[in-house]
Design a protein around this motif. Structure first.
Motif, PDB file in Angstrom:
ATOM      1  N   ALA A 199       1.250  -1.415   0.490  1.00 28.23           N
ATOM      2  CA  ALA A 199       0.151  -0.310  -0.013  1.00 28.23           C
ATOM      3  C   ALA A 199       1.298   1.207   0.312  1.00 28.23           C
ATOM      4  N   SER A 251       2.158   1.208  -3.241  1.00 28.08           N
ATOM      5  CA  SER A 251       1.538   1.873  -4.417  1.00 28.08           C
ATOM      6  C   SER A 251       0.698   3.719  -4.328  1.00 28.08           C
ATOM      7  N   ARG A 252       1.220   4.187  -3.092  1.00 28.15           N
ATOM      8  CA  ARG A 252       1.037   5.379  -2.679  1.00 28.15           C
ATOM      9  C   ARG A 252       2.233   6.339  -2.812  1.00 28.15           C
ATOM     10  N   GLU A 253       3.014   5.430  -2.576  1.00 28.65           N
ATOM     11  CA  GLU A 253       4.420   6.367  -3.382  1.00 28.65           C
ATOM     12  C   GLU A 253       4.273   6.706  -4.837  1.00 28.65           C
ATOM     13  N   SER A 286       2.020   6.530  -6.613  1.00 27.45           N
ATOM     14  CA  SER A 286       0.603   6.703  -7.187  1.00 27.45           C
ATOM     15  C   SER A 286       1.273   8.257  -7.318  1.00 27.45           C
TER      16      SER A 286
END
Length: 164
Positions: free
Chosen positions: A36, A39-41, A43
């Motif tokens: 997560a 993926s956050r990084e 995005s």
């Protein structure tokens, strides 16, 4: 001092509990949390890249808009110049047409005056002819037996003609 330093049994149980908790976290939660976060990084990085691309596109669009505005101004100036030239040309053509029409009207008036003059002269000639015929008729009606009377009549008629 018991309150400040924990007992060795408590420390061991806490290490065992923490190890089990860490193992469960590493086994089940650590990978999803890291995924997560990654993926956050990614995005966030994608958003930053998209923002940079959008900023570049906005700069390009602004430059393109400035270029289009400049072209529109140039085109507007050219159109105004052409319109001005067209107006000048139309005025010049109207002046030329008016002068040609004026000259034609003057020529027509001169021709009409000349025609009227000839008609008046013809009328005078006709009247002179009529008067001459009337005089000839009066002369012929007179008695030509007397020579002195004929000469007096001719002299009187000649004097009348000179006076008129």
């Amino acid at each position: 001092m018991d309150l400040i330093v924990p007992g060795s049994g408590l420390v061991i149980w806490q290490i065992i509990g923490f190890s089990i908790f860490f193992y469960i976290l590493a086994k089940f939660a650590w990978k999803p949390i890291l995924a997560a976060l990654e993926s956050r990084e990614s995005s966030i990085e994608d958003s930053l890249k998209a923002a940079e691309v959008a900023r570049n596109e906005m700069a390009n669009l602004k430059a393109e808009n400035e270029r289009i505005i400049q072209e529109a101004k140039i085109e507007r100036d050219e159109m105004l110049l052409k319109a001005s030239e067209t107006v000048k040309q139309m005025i010049e053509e109207a002046k030329n047409t008016a002068s040609i029409e004026g000259a034609k009207m003057i020529e027509n008036a001169k021709a009409a005056i000349e025609t009227e003059k000839f008609a008046a002269l013809e009328e005078v000639k006709v009247q002179v002819g009529v008067l001459a015929l009337e005089i000839a008729e009066k002369i012929l009606k007179k008695n030509f037996s007397e020579v002195a009377a004929q000469q007096a009549l001719v002299e009187r008629l000649v004097k009348d003609i000179k006076l008129n």
